[in-house]
Design a protein around this motif. Structure first.
Motif, PDB file in Angstrom:
ATOM      1  N   LEU A 257       1.121  12.851  -5.400  1.00 42.31           N
ATOM      2  CA  LEU A 257       1.043  12.452  -3.991  1.00 42.31           C
ATOM      3  C   LEU A 257       1.643  13.505  -3.061  1.00 42.31           C
ATOM      4  O   LEU A 257       1.512  13.391  -1.837  1.00 42.31           O
ATOM      5  CB  LEU A 257       1.782  11.123  -3.789  1.00 42.31           C
ATOM      6  CG  LEU A 257       1.313   9.942  -4.644  1.00 42.31           C
ATOM      7  CD1 LEU A 257       2.196   8.736  -4.366  1.00 42.31           C
ATOM      8  CD2 LEU A 257      -0.141   9.616  -4.365  1.00 42.31           C
ATOM      9  N   MET A 258       2.308  14.511  -3.643  1.00 42.11           N
ATOM     10  CA  MET A 258       3.012  15.503  -2.831  1.00 42.11           C
ATOM     11  C   MET A 258       2.055  16.499  -2.201  1.00 42.11           C
ATOM     12  O   MET A 258       1.125  16.997  -2.836  1.00 42.11           O
ATOM     13  CB  MET A 258       4.030  16.256  -3.686  1.00 42.11           C
ATOM     14  CG  MET A 258       5.145  15.401  -4.250  1.00 42.11           C
ATOM     15  SD  MET A 258       6.332  14.950  -2.980  1.00 42.11           S
ATOM     16  CE  MET A 258       7.506  14.017  -3.963  1.00 42.11           C
TER      17      MET A 258
ATOM     18  N   PRO B 137       1.997   1.085  -5.097  1.00 43.45           N
ATOM     19  CA  PRO B 137       0.529   1.025  -4.945  1.00 43.45           C
ATOM     20  C   PRO B 137       0.031   1.394  -3.556  1.00 43.45           C
ATOM     21  O   PRO B 137      -1.083   1.897  -3.412  1.00 43.45           O
ATOM     22  CB  PRO B 137       0.203  -0.442  -5.277  1.00 43.45           C
ATOM     23  CG  PRO B 137       1.492  -1.178  -5.151  1.00 43.45           C
ATOM     24  CD  PRO B 137       2.575  -0.207  -5.485  1.00 43.45           C
ATOM     25  N   SER B 138       0.827   1.178  -2.503  1.00 45.38           N
ATOM     26  CA  SER B 138       0.359   1.468  -1.150  1.00 45.38           C
ATOM     27  C   SER B 138       0.524   2.937  -0.777  1.00 45.38           C
ATOM     28  O   SER B 138      -0.114   3.429   0.151  1.00 45.38           O
ATOM     29  CB  SER B 138       1.128   0.617  -0.132  1.00 45.38           C
ATOM     30  OG  SER B 138       2.512   0.918  -0.172  1.00 45.38           O
ATOM     31  N   LEU B 139       1.391   3.665  -1.499  1.00 48.23           N
ATOM     32  CA  LEU B 139       1.722   5.035  -1.115  1.00 48.23           C
ATOM     33  C   LEU B 139       0.567   5.990  -1.412  1.00 48.23           C
ATOM     34  O   LEU B 139       0.080   6.059  -2.541  1.00 48.23           O
ATOM     35  CB  LEU B 139       2.984   5.492  -1.854  1.00 48.23           C
ATOM     36  CG  LEU B 139       3.648   6.770  -1.337  1.00 48.23           C
ATOM     37  CD1 LEU B 139       4.086   6.608   0.100  1.00 48.23           C
ATOM     38  CD2 LEU B 139       4.842   7.144  -2.221  1.00 48.23           C
ATOM     39  N   LYS B 140       0.131   6.732  -0.371  1.00 50.46           N
ATOM     40  CA  LYS B 140      -1.003   7.645  -0.512  1.00 50.46           C
ATOM     41  C   LYS B 140      -0.578   9.109  -0.530  1.00 50.46           C
ATOM     42  O   LYS B 140      -1.206   9.926  -1.160  1.00 50.46           O
ATOM     43  CB  LYS B 140      -1.999   7.418   0.627  1.00 50.46           C
ATOM     44  CG  LYS B 140      -2.593   6.021   0.664  1.00 50.46           C
ATOM     45  CD  LYS B 140      -3.436   5.738  -0.567  1.00 50.46           C
ATOM     46  CE  LYS B 140      -4.147   4.404  -0.484  1.00 50.46           C
ATOM     47  NZ  LYS B 140      -3.238   3.246  -0.541  1.00 50.46           N
ATOM     48  N   GLU B 141       0.489   9.441   0.218  1.00 46.32           N
ATOM     49  CA  GLU B 141       0.902  10.844   0.231  1.00 46.32           C
ATOM     50  C   GLU B 141       2.350  10.983   0.694  1.00 46.32           C
ATOM     51  O   GLU B 141       2.877  10.143   1.433  1.00 46.32           O
ATOM     52  CB  GLU B 141      -0.005  11.681   1.141  1.00 46.32           C
ATOM     53  CG  GLU B 141       0.051  11.305   2.602  1.00 46.32           C
ATOM     54  CD  GLU B 141      -0.835  12.185   3.466  1.00 46.32           C
ATOM     55  OE1 GLU B 141      -1.620  12.966   2.909  1.00 46.32           O
ATOM     56  OE2 GLU B 141      -0.722  12.102   4.705  1.00 46.32           O
TER      57      GLU B 141
ATOM     58  N   SER C 177       4.273  -1.762   2.137  1.00 47.19           N
ATOM     59  CA  SER C 177       3.084  -1.299   2.868  1.00 47.19           C
ATOM     60  C   SER C 177       3.095   0.198   3.114  1.00 47.19           C
ATOM     61  O   SER C 177       2.165   0.732   3.704  1.00 47.19           O
ATOM     62  CB  SER C 177       2.985  -2.032   4.223  1.00 47.19           C
ATOM     63  OG  SER C 177       2.890  -3.417   4.044  1.00 47.19           O
ATOM     64  N   LEU C 178       4.136   0.876   2.698  1.00 48.12           N
ATOM     65  CA  LEU C 178       4.303   2.292   3.017  1.00 48.12           C
ATOM     66  C   LEU C 178       3.191   3.132   2.397  1.00 48.12           C
ATOM     67  O   LEU C 178       2.969   3.095   1.192  1.00 48.12           O
ATOM     68  CB  LEU C 178       5.667   2.780   2.517  1.00 48.12           C
ATOM     69  CG  LEU C 178       6.118   4.160   2.998  1.00 48.12           C
ATOM     70  CD1 LEU C 178       6.308   4.160   4.502  1.00 48.12           C
ATOM     71  CD2 LEU C 178       7.418   4.575   2.307  1.00 48.12           C
ATOM     72  N   SER C 179       2.499   3.873   3.250  1.00 46.81           N
ATOM     73  CA  SER C 179       1.399   4.704   2.760  1.00 46.81           C
ATOM     74  C   SER C 179       1.672   6.194   2.925  1.00 46.81           C
ATOM     75  O   SER C 179       1.048   7.014   2.263  1.00 46.81           O
ATOM     76  CB  SER C 179       0.101   4.344   3.487  1.00 46.81           C
ATOM     77  OG  SER C 179       0.206   4.627   4.863  1.00 46.81           O
TER      78      SER C 179
END
Length: 987
Positions: A971-972, A941-945, A910-912
């Motif tokens: 994402l960085m 897939p959950s990681l946004k930044e 769930s890590l975003s």
């Protein structure tokens, strides 16, 4: 003999069924208590969500749909539980088992809703780029040809201005709301603007509302304002919808460019007057009443198709529909009032009542009012009817907060005094639900507010004008002067002038209003003084609301209002003095919140009927001894928040046996314990209780649910403290003699209801829990959802489980269930701790959603690597699963070397968001990165930044896969000059 076996099995089966039945029967009370506790937890979370929405909701933002749906579900389950409570009161003995089973199902439903209510990310999002506001819409029956005609004009190039005409309640606004939402889906226009004009046209307000919808501000000078608005609108291709226009006005005087083929913009008016539309040059589209088929469909949708199952009802139903004359508002309200009625005699009686009232009047408006009044009359209970009429005191189209309205109803005595304020509030919500179900009020803004249709508001004022006493309502009409004294007639019962710009009351004015019971002057911020003569002839006044005005003092004539039951002065920041209140013996509510009074008003000890007292004032210095015991009927008391001298005496506060809500501070621990001893066995609805010196930070962050704040006081050991059994939030600051929470007897219990705990600047704290001093079969923190630790200089471990040689390796298996419901963990400025989580402790953190670690100078590891290495002898990869973790923030940790060992991998589906700020020695992010079939990595897939600082740190990171950096680069983000910038692809 052959029958013995089946008979035995049947008997066994029947016995099992009987046991299950008896078990359900016996556990009804226990399950109902569990349901109430679970619901309380849900409502606490809802309060937190509501508060976050208020903070986060700014211009250009909207509440997420999933959050709105969740709030609606919370309201719905509250209503359903209320029905269950009512059923229990009248439940036959042999139905208890069935009801108990139903309660068990409700507990599961509440728990599921509560689980959905966790929102670590913002609750709001940016508005869609279509630049318009999506409006809440109801069912639109019929009107297809009208809607298509309007849409054709909007999409065409011939007609620029459209006037939608028809009588009140015919559906003009509903049609345009549907069109508004449809316009947001097409790219033809840059902006869709909706402004409600209402009966009293105010050009300045209209200009500002249009500019606000464009996210712009206008200058104060009139000519500059017109020119600025003109320029703003000329830059866009827009549709401007002006709803409920009553009088003609000049577009040029407002600053609205006339729509044309060249600019491509459109203007739509809705009005009850065809003359207004034609005089402004609009192409008129007249909304006609619904056909018989459409009327029947709409009626059945609101009354329920179940009525068709009773054959004798259909002909009566058809006659009632005919009496509605195709008016949608009348159809909806009348159908709502007949919902759930299946007795043909009652339907015949309703038809006869409706026929008589419609035939006895002439004139379109009055005829409509009489149609709608049918639903009002069917409320039967006069107090519920008066609750409905009360809503007309608010400005037209006003979104009325439910809780505020209910408080007024209680003040007015419209809700029976049940002894408990909580019961009265529950009754208020039930009344509001009834008015909504009867379609007399509309639920808006996540169910927290209600709205009155303008025609129903007109009807309410019409009803009052026919019963011998009147309401004078000029609320929200931009008034700068008080109505002339001639308008203050002797038949006025209630006067509402709220939300205006009235700045002065003539010194000679003394209105002769002997029966006026309510006077609303709140939110006239320019009003600074009230002459002494103003109240001389208002001896019947019960409710006086001057909240959020600029008044500096009250006239002495206030002292003679012997019938006054509520004096509301919240937010009067300039108010420093009140005259004697000794004669106001009928007063039940005194609200001095956020005033600047410096001393308790003289005569307050004479107010023996007072049930509500709010003294939260930053300037109030003393609460004299001996006053509280004389106010024995108090149910609600806010005595202090930040003052250094206003404090409660334990014995005096404890003597208030009817108290349900309290917010106050005790200077000494002994006083607090005295108060707690006096309240044993009594559960308060809500409280914020502080001990020791005031801490403004804690007050501001208080949930005002069930909080205790300990500040600069000695607790634990030889200084025991008695804490409430239902404590939900604990805040501890500068209590230096404590070594752990286990020093407090409250934390030596097997289980508590504590949901939030903050421990700050306590110099003696070495661990959060010491299981050596109080070994328990389960953890007192197993229900905890938020833990914040800050400024704990001696903290070296979270849980002390066994004595070992060195503190740094103090990680033995811990008591099961510690932090098992924890969702948010924050640790700041704890300079001694080196290792954060043991492996055993980590296994309890399966519900953790946010980890925030800041400014811990000696911290080296997040998960103890020595334990990993001992347990993984073959150096195989060791996985750690935190399935609900959404955010990991690591800031200013100069010695942090690793999150876990080099053989460890964290699986966080769930890590975003990951944040790494100034952690120079951290060389690896042990995040599990999935691989494609070709062996190449892909971002989770959950990681946004992934936010980092400084950006050079990225070059020193070791990745488990050679291509991981390239995959995650998009994402960085990095921080530069206090703002986040996307990393360029050439880094």
């Amino acid at each position: 003999m052959e029958l013995v076996g089946p008979i035995f099995e049947m008997a066994k089966c029947m016995g099992n069924i009987a046991c299950i039945y008896i078990d359900h029967h016996r556990k009804l009370e226990e399950r109902m208590n569990n349901l109430q506790s679970t619901l309380d937890i849900l409502n606490i979370r809802k309060s937190d969500v509501d508060l976050r929405i208020k903070v986060e909701l700014q211009w250009g933002k909207v509440v997420k749909e999933e959050v709105e749906k969740w709030l609606q579900d919370v309201e719905k389950i509250n209503d359903e539980v209320q029905i269950v409570r009512q059923k229990i009161q009248v439940c036959p003995y042999f139905s208890r088992a069935t009801l108990s089973k139903h309660v068990a199902q409700k507990i599961k439903e509440v728990e599921k809703i509560n689980e959905r209510g966790s929102y670590p990310e913002p609750l709001v999002i940016d508005r869609p780029l279509t630049s318009g506001v999506r409006l809440q819409i109801g069912h639109l029956e019929g009107e297809i040809s009208i809607k298509e005609k309007i849409w054709g004009h909007l999409m065409g190039d011939v007609v620029g201005m459209i006037g939608i005409c028809g009588m009140g309640g015919i559906g003009k606004t509903t049609i345009m709301k549907h069109i508004n939402n449809q316009l947001l889906k097409v790219p033809r226009f840059d902006k869709v603007i909706w402004v409600t004009v209402s009966k009293e046209l105010n050009i300045v307000k209209l200009q500002r509302d249009i500019a606000s919808a464009m996210n712009e501000q206008l200058p104060e000078h009139e000519l500059e304002r017109v020119e600025a608005l003109m320029e703003i609108l000329e830059e866009k291709r827009y549709v401007l919808i002006l709803d409920d226009v009553w009088v003609r006005f000049s577009l040029m005087e407002v600053g609205i460019p006339e729509p044309s083929f060249q600019n491509g913009s459109k203007l739509v008016l809705t009005s009850r007057s065809i003359e207004v539309c034609t005089s402004m040059g609009c192409e008129v589209v007249k909304v006609q009443p619904l056909s018989k088929v459409e009327s029947r469909n709409l009626f059945l949708k609101n009354v329920g198709h179940g009525v068709l199952n009773v054959p004798t009802l259909e002909p009566i139903l058809n006659c009632i529909i005919d009496e509605c004359a195709g008016l949608p508002l009348a159809i909806v309200t009348i159908a709502g009032s007949m919902k759930g009625v299946y007795d043909a005699r009652e339907w015949r009686n309703a038809l006869e009542e409706l026929r008589q009232r419609v035939r006895s009047v002439k004139g379109t408006n009055i005829e409509i009012f009489e149609q709608l009044k049918f639903s009002y009359d069917r409320l039967k209970d006069s107090k519920i009817q008066n609750c409905f009429l009360y809503c007309s005191l608010y400005p037209e189209d006003w979104e009325i907060p439910r809780n505020e309205l209910i408080k007024y109803w209680i003040d007015e005595g419209l809700i029976h005094e049940f002894g408990s304020r909580q019961v009265m509030c529950d009754r208020g919500h039930a009344i509001l639900n009834s008015l909504e179900n009867n379609c007399l009020l509309e639920r808006v803004v996540n169910g927290e507010r209600v709205k009155m249709h303008d025609v129903l508001r007109d009807m309410a004022l019409y009803i009052k004008s026919t019963v011998g006493s009147r309401f004078m309502v000029k609320a929200g009409m931009q008034l700068r002067e008080l109505p002339s004294e001639q308008e203050w007639t002797d038949d006025l019962e209630k006067i509402s002038l709220m939300h205006n710009f009235i700045s002065e009351i003539p010194t000679s004015m003394s209105p002769k209003c002997p029966i006026v019971s309510t006077l609303f002057l709140q939110s006239n911020q320019s009003l600074k003084e009230i002459p002494g003569s103003f109240f001389e002839h208002m001896h019947g006044l019960n409710i006086l609301d001057l909240s959020f005005t600029g008044i500096m003092d009250l006239p002495n004539s206030i002292s003679n209002l012997k019938n006054l039951t509520a004096l509301l002065l919240q937010g009067c920041e300039n108010l420093r003095y009140l005259p004697s209140l000794a004669k106001l013996v009928a007063l039940k509510k005194l609200d001095l919140r956020d005033t600047s009074i410096e001393e308790i008003p003289q005569g307050i000890d004479k107010l023996v009927n007072l049930t509500y007292l709010d003294l939260y004032s930053k300037s109030l210095e003393e609460l004299p001894t001996g006053i509280l015991p004389k106010l024995s009927r108090l149910q609600y008391l806010v005595a202090d928040r930040e003052s250094t001298t206003l404090k409660l005496k334990g014995e005096e506060a404890g003597g208030l046996k009817k108290l349900e809500t309290i917010c106050g501070r005790f200077q000494e621990l002994q006083e607090f314990n005295t108060y707690m001893k006096s309240t044993q066995g009594k559960r308060l609805t809500s409280y914020v209780l502080a001990v020791g010196q005031p801490q403004g930070y804690f007050w501001l962050k208080s949930n005002f649910v069930k909080d205790v704040i300990l500040s600069e006081c000695e607790v634990g050991g030889e200084a025991p403290i008695l804490l409430p059994n239902d404590l939900r939030c604990m805040k501890i600051c500068e209590c230096h003699n404590m070594k752990s929470l286990s020093d407090i007897s409250f934390f030596q219990r097997n289980e508590t209801e504590l949901r939030e705990c903050e421990v700050m600047d306590c110099k003696g704290i070495a661990c959060v829990l010491d299981l050596l001093s109080s070994p328990l079969p389960c953890s007192p923190l197993q229900n905890l959802e938020k833990l914040l630790l800050s400024g704990l200089d001696k903290l070296f471990t979270l849980v002390k489980a066994q004595e070992v040689a060195t503190a740094s390796t103090l990680y033995a298996p811990t008591s099961p269930g510690i932090f098992s419901r924890l969702k948010s963990f924050h640790i700041h400025k704890c300079s001694k701790i080196k290792k954060l989580f043991s492996i055993d402790l980590l296994r309890d953190l399966q519900n953790l959603e946010r980890i925030e670690v800041k400014s811990c100078g000696l911290l080296e590891e997040i998960i103890a690597s020595e334990e990993e290495e001992k347990r993984s002898t073959d150096h195989a990869t060791m996985t750690f699963c935190l399935p609900k973790l959404r955010e990991l923030a690591l800031q200013q940790l100069p010695r942090l070397k690793m999150i876990c060992s080099k053989h460890g991998v964290m699986i966080c589906d769930s890590l975003s968001r990951i944040e790494v700020i100034k952690c120079p020695k951290l060389k690896r992010i042990p995040l599990y990165i999935p691989l494609h079939d070709n062996g190449q990595p892909s971002p989770p897939p959950s990681l946004k930044e992934i936010r980092i600082y400084p950006k050079e740190w990225l070059e020193s990171i070791e990745w488990d896969h050679p291509n991981a950096k390239n995959v995650l680069l998009a994402l960085m983000k990095y921080r530069e000059k206090h703002s986040w910038q996307a990393i360029r692809s050439d880094i």
